[in-house]
Scaffold this motif. Structure first.
Motif, PDB file in Angstrom:
ATOM      1  N   ASP A 252      21.273  -0.002  29.576  1.00 50.85           N
ATOM      2  CA  ASP A 252      20.249   1.046  29.533  1.00 50.85           C
ATOM      3  C   ASP A 252      20.851   2.418  29.817  1.00 50.85           C
ATOM      4  N   LYS A 253      20.108   3.465  29.500  1.00 47.76           N
ATOM      5  CA  LYS A 253      20.592   4.830  29.715  1.00 47.76           C
ATOM      6  C   LYS A 253      20.800   5.144  31.191  1.00 47.76           C
ATOM      7  N   ASP A 254      20.112   4.444  32.093  1.00 45.25           N
ATOM      8  CA  ASP A 254      20.268   4.681  33.528  1.00 45.25           C
ATOM      9  C   ASP A 254      21.241   3.705  34.181  1.00 45.25           C
ATOM     10  N   SER A 255      21.962   2.952  33.381  1.00 46.33           N
ATOM     11  CA  SER A 255      22.872   1.939  33.918  1.00 46.33           C
ATOM     12  C   SER A 255      23.939   2.552  34.822  1.00 46.33           C
ATOM     13  N   GLU A 256      24.323   1.778  35.832  1.00 45.74           N
ATOM     14  CA  GLU A 256      25.408   2.216  36.712  1.00 45.74           C
ATOM     15  C   GLU A 256      26.775   2.016  36.068  1.00 45.74           C
ATOM     16  N   THR A 257      26.842   1.191  35.034  1.00 52.81           N
ATOM     17  CA  THR A 257      28.139   0.856  34.448  1.00 52.81           C
ATOM     18  C   THR A 257      28.930   2.082  34.032  1.00 52.81           C
ATOM     19  N   PRO A 258      28.386   3.005  33.237  1.00 48.19           N
ATOM     20  CA  PRO A 258      29.189   4.181  32.873  1.00 48.19           C
ATOM     21  C   PRO A 258      29.388   5.144  34.041  1.00 48.19           C
ATOM     22  N   LYS A 259      28.474   5.105  35.005  1.00 51.93           N
ATOM     23  CA  LYS A 259      28.571   6.039  36.122  1.00 51.93           C
ATOM     24  C   LYS A 259      29.738   5.692  37.047  1.00 51.93           C
ATOM     25  N   ILE A 260      29.981   4.406  37.238  1.00 53.80           N
ATOM     26  CA  ILE A 260      31.037   4.011  38.173  1.00 53.80           C
ATOM     27  C   ILE A 260      32.389   3.852  37.489  1.00 53.80           C
ATOM     28  N   ALA A 261      32.425   4.055  36.173  1.00 52.09           N
ATOM     29  CA  ALA A 261      33.689   3.968  35.436  1.00 52.09           C
ATOM     30  C   ALA A 261      34.353   5.342  35.415  1.00 52.09           C
ATOM     31  N   SER A 262      35.623   5.397  35.776  1.00 54.73           N
ATOM     32  CA  SER A 262      36.337   6.674  35.701  1.00 54.73           C
ATOM     33  C   SER A 262      36.602   7.022  34.241  1.00 54.73           C
ATOM     34  N   SER A 263      36.771   8.312  33.974  1.00 55.34           N
ATOM     35  CA  SER A 263      37.021   8.746  32.597  1.00 55.34           C
ATOM     36  C   SER A 263      37.822  10.039  32.613  1.00 55.34           C
ATOM     37  N   LYS A 264      38.501  10.309  31.490  1.00 53.19           N
ATOM     38  CA  LYS A 264      39.319  11.504  31.343  1.00 53.19           C
ATOM     39  C   LYS A 264      39.215  12.021  29.915  1.00 53.19           C
ATOM     40  N   ILE A 265      39.532  13.294  29.762  1.00 53.21           N
ATOM     41  CA  ILE A 265      39.651  13.873  28.428  1.00 53.21           C
ATOM     42  C   ILE A 265      41.130  13.910  28.064  1.00 53.21           C
ATOM     43  N   HIS A 266      41.450  13.370  26.911  1.00 51.30           N
ATOM     44  CA  HIS A 266      42.826  13.346  26.422  1.00 51.30           C
ATOM     45  C   HIS A 266      42.972  14.322  25.247  1.00 51.30           C
ATOM     46  N   PRO A 267      44.181  14.717  24.928  1.00 52.05           N
ATOM     47  CA  PRO A 267      44.365  15.624  23.770  1.00 52.05           C
ATOM     48  C   PRO A 267      43.769  15.075  22.489  1.00 52.05           C
ATOM     49  N   LYS A 268      43.756  13.735  22.363  1.00 52.52           N
ATOM     50  CA  LYS A 268      43.143  13.114  21.198  1.00 52.52           C
ATOM     51  C   LYS A 268      42.114  12.107  21.688  1.00 52.52           C
ATOM     52  N   MET A 269      40.893  12.213  21.191  1.00 52.58           N
ATOM     53  CA  MET A 269      39.802  11.319  21.592  1.00 52.58           C
ATOM     54  C   MET A 269      39.206  10.685  20.348  1.00 52.58           C
ATOM     55  N   ASN A 270      38.968   9.351  20.386  1.00 54.15           N
ATOM     56  CA  ASN A 270      38.282   8.716  19.267  1.00 54.15           C
ATOM     57  C   ASN A 270      36.781   8.647  19.547  1.00 54.15           C
ATOM     58  N   LEU A 271      36.025   8.248  18.545  1.00 49.80           N
ATOM     59  CA  LEU A 271      34.567   8.241  18.658  1.00 49.80           C
ATOM     60  C   LEU A 271      34.108   7.308  19.767  1.00 49.80           C
ATOM     61  N   GLY A 272      34.750   6.148  19.873  1.00 50.28           N
ATOM     62  CA  GLY A 272      34.361   5.197  20.900  1.00 50.28           C
ATOM     63  C   GLY A 272      34.507   5.756  22.293  1.00 50.28           C
ATOM     64  N   GLU A 273      35.589   6.501  22.529  1.00 54.33           N
ATOM     65  CA  GLU A 273      35.806   7.094  23.846  1.00 54.33           C
ATOM     66  C   GLU A 273      34.739   8.138  24.161  1.00 54.33           C
ATOM     67  N   LEU A 274      34.350   8.897  23.155  1.00 52.63           N
ATOM     68  CA  LEU A 274      33.314   9.909  23.369  1.00 52.63           C
ATOM     69  C   LEU A 274      31.942   9.263  23.583  1.00 52.63           C
ATOM     70  N   GLU A 275      31.638   8.224  22.807  1.00 52.08           N
ATOM     71  CA  GLU A 275      30.370   7.522  22.982  1.00 52.08           C
ATOM     72  C   GLU A 275      30.279   6.893  24.364  1.00 52.08           C
ATOM     73  N   ASP A 276      31.432   6.450  24.867  1.00 47.65           N
ATOM     74  CA  ASP A 276      31.458   5.862  26.195  1.00 47.65           C
ATOM     75  C   ASP A 276      31.035   6.880  27.250  1.00 47.65           C
ATOM     76  N   ILE A 277      31.361   8.137  27.009  1.00 49.53           N
ATOM     77  CA  ILE A 277      31.004   9.202  27.953  1.00 49.53           C
ATOM     78  C   ILE A 277      29.517   9.544  27.870  1.00 49.53           C
ATOM     79  N   ILE A 278      28.948   9.473  26.665  1.00 48.81           N
ATOM     80  CA  ILE A 278      27.543   9.862  26.490  1.00 48.81           C
ATOM     81  C   ILE A 278      26.641   8.634  26.371  1.00 48.81           C
ATOM     82  N   TRP A 279      26.983   7.586  27.065  1.00 48.36           N
ATOM     83  CA  TRP A 279      26.226   6.335  27.041  1.00 48.36           C
ATOM     84  C   TRP A 279      24.763   6.569  27.449  1.00 48.36           C
ATOM     85  N   HIS A 280      24.509   7.561  28.247  1.00 49.18           N
ATOM     86  CA  HIS A 280      23.156   7.765  28.760  1.00 49.18           C
ATOM     87  C   HIS A 280      22.141   8.065  27.658  1.00 49.18           C
ATOM     88  N   ASP A 281      22.593   8.314  26.445  1.00 47.29           N
ATOM     89  CA  ASP A 281      21.664   8.570  25.349  1.00 47.29           C
ATOM     90  C   ASP A 281      21.156   7.281  24.706  1.00 47.29           C
TER      91      ASP A 281
END
Length: 775
Positions: free
Chosen positions: A104-133
Motif C-alpha cells: 500500500d501507499k502507506d507501507s513501511e517497506t519503502p520507508k525503512i529501506a535506505s536509498s541513494k541517487i546515483h549518476p545513472k538511475m533506471n525506472l525501477g529505482e525511481l519507482e521504488d522511491i515513489i512507491w507511495h503513489d
C-alpha cells in the motif's frame, strides 16, 4: 627392562605435561550447555523437544467467495471466518494479517529501506522511491459478526485488530465476516513481490498468481502470545491451520489451479479435459497433458466474456493460494508414496515456458514428494502444483516458480538446473513450513534452512553430481570468512539480516549437512530429523523444539554445535601448527650404531669442511701416515660382541608385549592444531603414506573442550607418513585450506581481469551450447 619402561614414561610426560597446566583463559564457553538460552520446558513443550501433554494451538476455518476482474486486474471477496479458541486464555480481541497492505501507499517497506541517487538511475529505482503513489492496499468495506453487527476494527498497517464485545473464552468459537477488495499489480515490475500478475504483450493476456490476498488470522501461541509483528516483505508468515471452502469466479476460458480439491470439475472442465484428468490419475510414469499447448494458444486469441466459478475445499491447511489464466497448459501424473498412498503432481505453465516445463516440471514435483516423504513423513495432501510464474514462492499444495527458456526454445544449463532447484525448493516448502508450521516471521531459517538442506539431498538424488549451490560445506566458506560487521547469527530476526540468502538458507542447510555427514553420521541424524518432523507436523515448533529433539533422539550432545553454528558468527579455520615425528629406540646395536653414524656425519658436515676438500691439497696425516694412531684407523661405529650380548640379555627380560612394542617399528606423529577461526569442529585428518596408500581419522570436536585454541594429538602409524591433510573432503567449511597441509602446500591465488554483471533471476545468461548447436 627398567630402561625401556622409563623411556615410555618419559615419553608420556613430555606429551601430556604441557596440558597439565592449562591456561584457564583459553577455556571459554563453547562447550557449555545452552541452559537458560533455551526456553524452560513446560506442560506445552517438553525438555525432550516433543509437544507437551497440554500442548494446544488455535484453529480458523474459512469460507471465501472471490472474483477476479480480468479487465482491471482487481480482486474482490467476502469471507466468513470461524475462529476456535483452544488456548487456556480468554481473548479480548483478535488479530488478523492484512499482507496486501505491505504494497500500500502507506507501507513501511519503502520507508525503512535506505536509498541513494546515483549518476545513472533506471525506472525501477525511481519507482521504488515513489512507491507511495501506488494504490494496492486492501480495502476493508465491513467487518461484522454472525448476526451482521459491526465489529470495531483497527487497522495498523498490515495488522487488523477486532475488538470483541465480550471475551472469547477457552473452548469457544467466534464467527465473523469481512468484505474486501484490492488492486493486483505487475509482479515483474520494480515491486517484484510474490503475488500479482504478469502481462504478455504479444497476446494481451495475463497470468495471475494470487496469494497473501485475504485477511488471515494471526497466530496466538503458548510461547509468544499474538504474533502481530508487521509484514514488511522479507519475514514471511505465522499462520493458523484450518479448513477452507473457496469459490473462485474467473473468465470462463481460464484454467485455475489452487490449494485444495476441486469440488465441481464437471462444471469447469471440458469433456476432453475430464477424460484426460481421469487418465492422469492412473499415470505413474509420465505426465498426461490435460490442456494442451495448441488448445491454450487458441484460447489466447479469443477472450471469453462469460464466467465460471471454481469451488475448492482444503482440509487442515495454514493458507490458501491460487492461479488463473487462459494461457495455461496443464499436465499431471500420479505419485505413489512409500505407504502406498497416491497423490497428484501437476504443473501449470504458458507456451513461453516450453519445452523446458513440459519435460521437467511435473516429474520434479513427483520426485520431490517422494524424496521429502522418505526423510520426514508421507505427504498428507492430495496434490502438489508447480506454476511457472517468473518468481519463487510457496503455499499449501501450490507454488510459483521460475525458469523460462529463450524464445527459440533453447536454454542454458543455469536455467535448467535453476528451474529444477526452485521447483524442488518450493514444493518442498509443503513440508516446512506448510505442515511443520514454524514462525517464518521470527525464524526464517526454520523453514528456509531446513528446506534448503532437504533440497540439496533431493537434488543429488535427481542426478549424480548435480550442481547444487547450497549444502556442500565448502560453498559456505566465502560467506563465513566475510566482513565481520556484515555477519549475524542464524538465530536472527529475518528483517535484521544483511546477507539474507547465505544466512537464512545456505548456512543452516550447510550446518545440517555437516551434522549428518560428519558430526552425527547419517543413521543417527536421519532418525532424529524424521522424529522432529513427525512430532511437529501440523503443529507450531520453535528452534528449542528442534534443537532438543535432535539431541533427544540421537544421544549426541549438540549444544556446542548449536552455540557455534546457530548462535555465533565465528568461522572454521583449523590449522596444522607443527608435526613431530618419533620412533621407539629399539636398542638393537646395529640400529644404535647406524643412527650414531648418521648423526656423526651430519654433525661433521659444514661449509669449511666441504670447501677444504678442494682447497687443502694434502693434510699432514696424508703426507706422513706415521703421525696417525689407533684412533685414525679404527672402525668408529663397529658393533662389538659385548654389545650384542648385552642386548640379548636385555631382550630376554622383557615381557612378550614389551618385546612386540620394541620390535613394532611404529612411527609416532605428534600433531599440534590451532583453532584460528574460533568455531570448534571435529578434526578430520588424512594420512598419506610413503607406499602411496592413505587413511582418514576423525577426532571429535570435544578434543577442544579444555583448550579451545590449541590441541595436540599423537598418532601411532605402522607406515611412514609423507603428507598430512586436515579436512581432505572439505567437510567442515574451513575458510583457509592453505594451512591444512603438512608439509605446507603453496597454492596460487587467481584474479579476474573483470567481472560481469549478475543476470536476473530465472533468465538465461552466459554461453548456451544448445543455442550454438542449433545454429
Amino acid at each position: 627392562m627398567k630402561h625401556i619402561v622409563f623411556f615410555f614414561l618419559l615419553f608420556t610426560i613430555i606429551r601430556f605435561g604441557a596440558h597439565a597446566q592449562i591456561d584457564t583463559q583459553r577455556h571459554g564457553n563453547r562447550f557449555e550447555q545452552l541452559g537458560t538460552t533455551l526456553r524452560s520446558p513446560n506442560v506445552y513443550r517438553t525438555a525432550s523437544g516433543a509437544p507437551g501433554h497440554e500442548y494446544w494451538q488455535q484453529r480458523a476455518d474459512y469460507e471465501i467467495v472471490v472474483e477476479l476482474n480480468d479487465d482491471n486486474q482487481s480482486i474482490s471477496g467476502k469471507e466468513k471466518v470461524t475462529y476456535y479458541n483452544e488456548s487456556p486464555d480468554p481473548l479480548d480481541y483478535l488479530w488478523l494479517q492484512l499482507d496486501q497492505n505491505q504494497r500500500d501507499k502507506d507501507s513501511e517497506t519503502p520507508k525503512i529501506a535506505s536509498s541513494k541517487i546515483h549518476p545513472k538511475m533506471n525506472l525501477g529505482e525511481l519507482e521504488d522511491i515513489i512507491w507511495h503513489d501506488m494504490d494496492l492496499g486492501l480495502k476493508i468495506y465491513s467487518v461484522t459478526d454472525a448476526n451482521g453487527v459491526a465489529i470495531p476494527a483497527t487497522v495498523n498497517l498490515t495488522m487488523m485488530r477486532l475488538d470483541l464485545a465480550s471475551p472469547l473464552l477457552p473452548g469457544e468459537k467466534f464467527e465473523f465476516n469481512i468484505d474486501w477488495s484490492f488492486n493486483s499489480h505487475d509482479r515483474t515490475s520494480f515491486l517484484a513481490t510474490r503475488p500479482g500478475y504478469e502481462y504478455f504483450e504479444e497476446d494481451g493476456n495475463y497470468i495471475y498468481t494470487i496469494s497473501e490476498w485475504f485477511p488471515r488470522m494471526a497466530v496466538y501461541s503458548d510461547f509468544e502470545g499474538w504474533q502481530n509483528k508487521q509484514f514488511v516483505g522479507r519475514g514471511e508468515f505465522a499462520l493458523v491451520f484450518g479448513d477452507y471452502k473457496v469459490s473462485i469466479t474467473v473468465p470462463a476460458d481460464h484454467m485455475v489451479g489452487s490449494t485444495g480439491v476441486l469440488q465441481n470439475p464437471g462444471e469447469v472442465f471440458s469433456q476432453k479435459e475430464m477424460s484426460r484428468w481421469d487418465e492422469a490419475k492412473t499415470s505413474f510414469d509420465e505426465p498426461v497433458v490435460i490442456r494442451t499447448q495448441s488448445e491454450a494458444e487458441k484460447l489466447e486469441k479469443h477472450r471469453s466474456s462469460e464466467k465460471k466459478t471454481w469451488v475448492f475445499h482444503a482440509e487442515n491447511v495454514r493458507d490458501f493460494a491460487w492461479t488463473s489464466s487462459r494461457k495455461f497448459i496443464w499436465d499431471a501424473m500420479a505419485v505413489r508414496l512409500e505407504n502406498g498412498k497416491e497423490v497428484m503432481a501437476m504443473s501449470y505453465y504458458a507456451k513461453e515456458a516450453n519445452p523446458l516445463w513440459g519435460q521437467y516440471s511435473t516429474k520434479v514435483v513427483a520426485h520431490t514428494l517422494k524424496s521429502y516423504s522418505s526423510r520426514t513423513f508421507d505427504y498428507p495432501y492430495p496434490k502438489a502444483i508447480s506454476v511457472e510464474a517468473s518468481n519463487g514462492m510457496e503455499y499449501p499444495m501450490i507454488c510459483f516458480n521460475y525458469g523460462r527458456p529463450d524464445k527459440d526454445g533453447t536454454y542454458t544449463e543455469a536455467i535448467k538446473y535453476g528451474m529444477i532447484s526452485v521447483i524442488i525448493h518450493e514444493v518442498g516448502h509443503n513440508f516446512f513450513p506448510m505442515i511443520v508450521n514454524s514462525d517464518e516471521r521470527q525464524w526464517t531459517w526454520m523453514d528456509e534452512g531446513l528446506n534448503t538442506f532437504l533440497q540439496f539431498l533431493a537434488e543429488q538424488e535427481w542426478q549424480r553430481d548435480y550442481p547444487s549451490r547450497r549444502g556442500p560445506a565448502h560453498k559456505i566458506a566465502p560467506y563465513m570468512k566475510g566482513e565481520k560487521s556484515l555477519l549475524e547469527p542464524i538465530m536472527t530476526n529475518s528483517e535484521n539480516i544483511i546477507q539474507f540468502g547465505p544466512n537464512a538458507y545456505a548456512k543452516p542447510a550447510t550446518a545440517l549437512n555437516i551434522l549428518r555427514e560428519t558430526v552425527m553420521g547419517r543413521e543417527l541424524f536421519d532418525f532424529a530429523f524424521k522424529k522432529y518432523a513427525e512430532r511437529w507436523m501440523f503443529k507450531h515448533p520453535t528452534p528449542d523444539d528442534f534443537f532438543r529433539t535432535m539431541e533427544d533422539a540421537s544421544a549426541v550432545d549438540l549444544d556446542w554445535y548449536w552455540r557455534g553454528w546457530f548462535f555465533g558468527t565465528e568461522p572454521v579455520d583449523i590449522s596444522i601448527r607443527d608435526v613431530r615425528w618419533y620412533k621407539i629406540d629399539s636398542r638393537k646395536p646395529n640400529e644404535v650404531k647406524a643412527d650414531a653414524k648418521k648423526a656423526y656425519d651430519h654433525e661433521e658436515t659444514y661449509v669449511s669442511r666441504t670447501r677444504n676438500k678442494e682447497d687443502i691439497a694434502q693434510t699432514v696425516l696424508e703426507r706422513d701416515p706415521d703421525v696417525g694412531d689407533f684412533y685414525n684407523s679404527f672402525e668408529r661405529f663397529k658393533v662389538w660382541p659385548e654389545e650384542e650380548k648385552e642386548y640379548k640379555a636385555f631382550v630376554s627380560q622383557l615381557r612378550k608385549e614389551e618385546r612386540e612394542m620394541l620390535e613394532s617399528g611404529l612411527n609416532f606423529y605428534e600433531i599440534s592444531f590451532e583453532n584460528l577461526g574460533g568455531l570448534v569442529m571435529p578434526i578430520i585428518i588424512e594420512f598419506q603414506y610413503a607406499d602411496g596408500t592413505s587413511e582418514v581419522e576423525t577426532i571429535p570436536a570435544q578434543i577442544w573442550r579444555h583448550d579451545e585454541y590449541e590441541v595436540s594429538k599423537v598418532f601411532a602409524k605402522q607406515k611412514e607418513v609423507v603428507q598430512i591433510v586436515v579436512d581432505p573432503y572439505r567437510e567442515t567449511a574451513d575458510i583457509d585450506e592453505s594451512n591444512n597441509y603438512w608439509p605446507r602446500q603453496f597454492m596460487p591465488s587467481k584474479f579476474e581481469l573483470f567481472k560481469q554483471n549478475a543476470p536476473s533471476r530465472g533468465t538465461s545468461s552466459g554461453p548456451s551450447p544448445m543455442k550454438r548447436e542449433r545454429k
